[in-house]
Design an enzyme around this catalytic site. Structure first.
Site, short mmCIF file in Angstrom:
data_model
loop_
_atom_site.label_atom_id
_atom_site.label_comp_id
_atom_site.label_asym_id
_atom_site.label_seq_id
_atom_site.Cartn_x
_atom_site.Cartn_y
_atom_site.Cartn_z
N CYS A 1 0.81 -1.23 0.00
CA CYS A 1 0.00 0.00 0.00
C CYS A 1 0.84 1.28 0.00
O CYS A 1 0.31 2.37 -0.20
CB CYS A 1 -0.97 0.00 1.18
SG CYS A 1 -2.14 -1.36 1.10
N HIS B 1 -2.98 7.29 3.08
CA HIS B 1 -3.46 6.03 2.52
C HIS B 1 -4.77 5.65 3.21
O HIS B 1 -4.87 5.64 4.44
CB HIS B 1 -2.40 4.95 2.73
CG HIS B 1 -2.91 3.57 2.48
ND1 HIS B 1 -3.57 3.24 1.31
CD2 HIS B 1 -2.89 2.44 3.23
CE1 HIS B 1 -3.93 1.98 1.38
NE2 HIS B 1 -3.53 1.47 2.53
N ASN C 1 -10.29 0.36 0.97
CA ASN C 1 -8.83 0.45 0.86
C ASN C 1 -8.43 -0.09 -0.51
O ASN C 1 -8.52 -1.30 -0.75
CB ASN C 1 -8.20 -0.38 1.99
CG ASN C 1 -6.68 -0.42 1.92
OD1 ASN C 1 -6.09 -0.07 0.91
ND2 ASN C 1 -6.05 -0.87 3.00
N1 COA Z 1 -17.57 -8.35 10.24
C1 COA Z 1 -17.81 -8.85 11.47
N2 COA Z 1 -16.84 -9.26 12.27
C2 COA Z 1 -15.57 -9.18 11.83
C3 COA Z 1 -15.25 -8.64 10.56
C4 COA Z 1 -16.33 -8.22 9.76
N3 COA Z 1 -16.12 -7.70 8.53
N4 COA Z 1 -13.91 -8.66 10.41
C5 COA Z 1 -13.39 -9.19 11.53
N5 COA Z 1 -14.40 -9.51 12.38
C6 COA Z 1 -14.32 -10.13 13.69
C7 COA Z 1 -13.11 -11.00 13.84
O1 COA Z 1 -13.34 -12.27 13.25
C8 COA Z 1 -12.97 -11.08 15.34
O2 COA Z 1 -13.89 -12.01 15.83
P1 COA Z 1 -13.50 -12.96 17.06
O3 COA Z 1 -13.25 -12.02 18.21
O4 COA Z 1 -14.69 -13.81 17.20
O5 COA Z 1 -12.26 -13.69 16.61
C9 COA Z 1 -13.43 -9.69 15.78
O6 COA Z 1 -14.17 -9.14 14.69
C10 COA Z 1 -12.30 -8.76 16.13
O7 COA Z 1 -11.33 -8.85 15.09
P2 COA Z 1 -10.16 -7.84 14.97
O8 COA Z 1 -9.32 -8.16 13.78
O9 COA Z 1 -9.47 -7.79 16.30
O10 COA Z 1 -11.00 -6.50 14.73
P3 COA Z 1 -10.51 -5.04 14.66
O11 COA Z 1 -11.33 -4.20 15.53
O12 COA Z 1 -9.03 -4.95 14.75
O13 COA Z 1 -10.91 -4.63 13.15
C11 COA Z 1 -9.89 -4.40 10.99
C12 COA Z 1 -10.42 -5.38 12.05
C13 COA Z 1 -9.35 -5.22 9.83
C14 COA Z 1 -11.05 -3.54 10.50
C15 COA Z 1 -8.83 -3.51 11.64
O14 COA Z 1 -7.92 -4.29 12.38
C16 COA Z 1 -8.06 -2.72 10.64
O15 COA Z 1 -8.60 -1.89 9.96
N6 COA Z 1 -6.73 -2.95 10.56
C17 COA Z 1 -5.91 -2.29 9.59
C18 COA Z 1 -6.13 -2.94 8.29
C19 COA Z 1 -5.45 -2.23 7.19
O16 COA Z 1 -5.53 -1.05 7.12
N7 COA Z 1 -4.77 -2.97 6.35
C20 COA Z 1 -4.09 -2.47 5.25
C21 COA Z 1 -2.97 -1.62 5.71
S1 COA Z 1 -2.03 -1.14 4.41
#
Ligand code: COA
Length: 335
Positions: A112, A254, A284
């Site tokens: 990214c 980004h 994204n």
């Molecule tokens: N819908 C519902 N639940 C979801 C979900 C969705 N789309 N995506 C993840 N979950 C669940 C997970 O499975 C997890 O469930 P569990 O507790 O039963 O295992 C729970 O939500 C928490 O997951 P987690 O990954 O800890 O959530 P989070 O609050 O960190 O949010 C992201 C997940 C991906 C939205 C967040 O971590 C994020 O935006 N990270 C950066 C990603 C990014 O920018 N990547 C590219 C960078 S270049």
């Protein structure tokens, strides 16, 4: 005197297929409320079968060249994690389809952060006098590498392409690129990973390799490092440019997650209303997110000639980068 790299054209291309959160919730265990509250995303664009990254790149590049007023460049750099093929690079094919046979062209892999890395590359060639006009494309189709059954990655990413033309110019011109800062940390290589399909784990017939063929992400780790590194890199270029937080007219971070962009802006002291945002409509879009957001900000009037713009990005690798520029008098061209 050393030439100054100046942005002089910008183009975009998005698939016409809109996928809303409700569309995802129809087959994944997720909801519009969850996705909006955790990421700020309402919908994203997704390519239909048969459309590749190179096709979006070509259209965005045609727009950028038209916007720049000339179809000729000396160099083509295509930042992508989702090339048309594992080998060869997609850039030579895009260059040839643009009528640029013979022009050096290569893919750049910085996930990214790829577009900012591409800008740095273009700026260096221009400053060194090795190129007069460079086409930089950021394009990705993450829908082709995310697991259709993975709600976490499927909800976050969208497909798209953006491109700019960087030409040799004078210091102080609107469009002039200022300081650039890049960095990486390979100890985070597992935080964003497509495990299989490379030389360490070639794609064969065995199940283990097939399990690793999709994009996997440790969301919380990425979130934390993205905020820290995007802020640090942006701080560095802002200080080098001699700008304070309120001197920044527009922060184009980004578009990883709305909360990441807001956290970076708050740490930089950039008022929230000066953040350019496309995440709600596009998700994204990886290497495409900065040029798509720049074009959107220019079209909406948020960016005006002479606006001071701060770019910052974080991606798998991990990689990160930031750049400062003033906005030129250009009209974005959308395919
Ligand atoms: N819908 C519902 N639940 C979801 C979900 C969705 N789309 N995506 C993840 N979950 C669940 C997970 O499975 C997890 O469930 P569990 O507790 O039963 O295992 C729970 O939500 C928490 O997951 P987690 O990954 O800890 O959530 P989070 O609050 O960190 O949010 C992201 C997940 C991906 C939205 C967040 O971590 C994020 O935006 N990270 C950066 C990603 C990014 O920018 N990547 C590219 C960078 S270049």
């Amino acid at each position: 005197m050393q030439p100054t790299p100046v942005l002089c054209g910008i183009g975009t291309s998005l698939p016409d297929n809109v996928v809303t959160n409700d569309d995802l919730a129809a087959y994944l265990d997720t909801s519009d409320e969850w996705i909006r509250s955790r990421t700020g995303i309402r919908e994203r664009r997704v390519v239909r079968p048969g459309t590749a990254t190179g096709d979006l790149s070509l259209a965005a590049a045609q727009g950028a060249l038209k916007s720049s007023g000339s179809a000729s460049v000396d160099l083509v750099v295509l930042a992508t994690t989702t090339p048309d093929h594992r080998c060869p690079a997609t850039a030579p094919d895009v260059a040839t389809r643009l009528g640029l046979v013979g022009v050096p062209a290569w893919d750049l892999s910085a996930v990214c952060s790829g577009f900012v890395y591409g800008l740095a590359c273009a700026a260096s060639f221009v400053r060194a006098g090795a190129a007069r006009r460079v086409l930089v494309i950021g394009a990705d189709t993450y829908s082709t590498i995310t697991d259709p059954g993975d709600r976490a990655t499927r909800a976050v990413f969208g497909d798209g392409a953006g491109a700019v033309v960087i030409r040799a110019g004078e210091p102080g011109e609107p469009g002039a690129l200022g300081p650039v800062s890049l960095g990486s940390d390979g100890s985070l290589r597992d935080a964003i990973l497509v495990a299989a399909g490379g030389s360490r784990q070639p794609l064969g017939g065995d199940g283990a390799a097939r399990d690793g063929r999709y994009f996997a992400m440790r969301g919380k780790t990425v979130f934390r490092h993205a905020v820290e590194r995007m802020t640090e890199a942006a701080e560095r270029v802002r200080a080098e440019a001699g700008w304070s937080g309120t001197d920044v007219d527009c922060l184009v971070a980004h578009q990883a997650n709305l909360r990441i962009v807001q956290a970076v802006a708050a740490r930089l002291g950039v008022p929230a209303e000066r953040c350019a945002l496309t995440i709600e409509r596009l998700g994204n879009t990886a290497a495409a997110s900065i040029p798509l957001t720049l074009a959107d900000a220019a079209c909406s009037g948020r960016l005006r000639t002479g606006s001071r713009v701060l770019l910052t990005a974080f991606g798998g690798g991990a990689t990160w980068g930031a750049a400062a520029l003033t906005w030129p008098d250009v009209t974005p061209v959308a395919a």
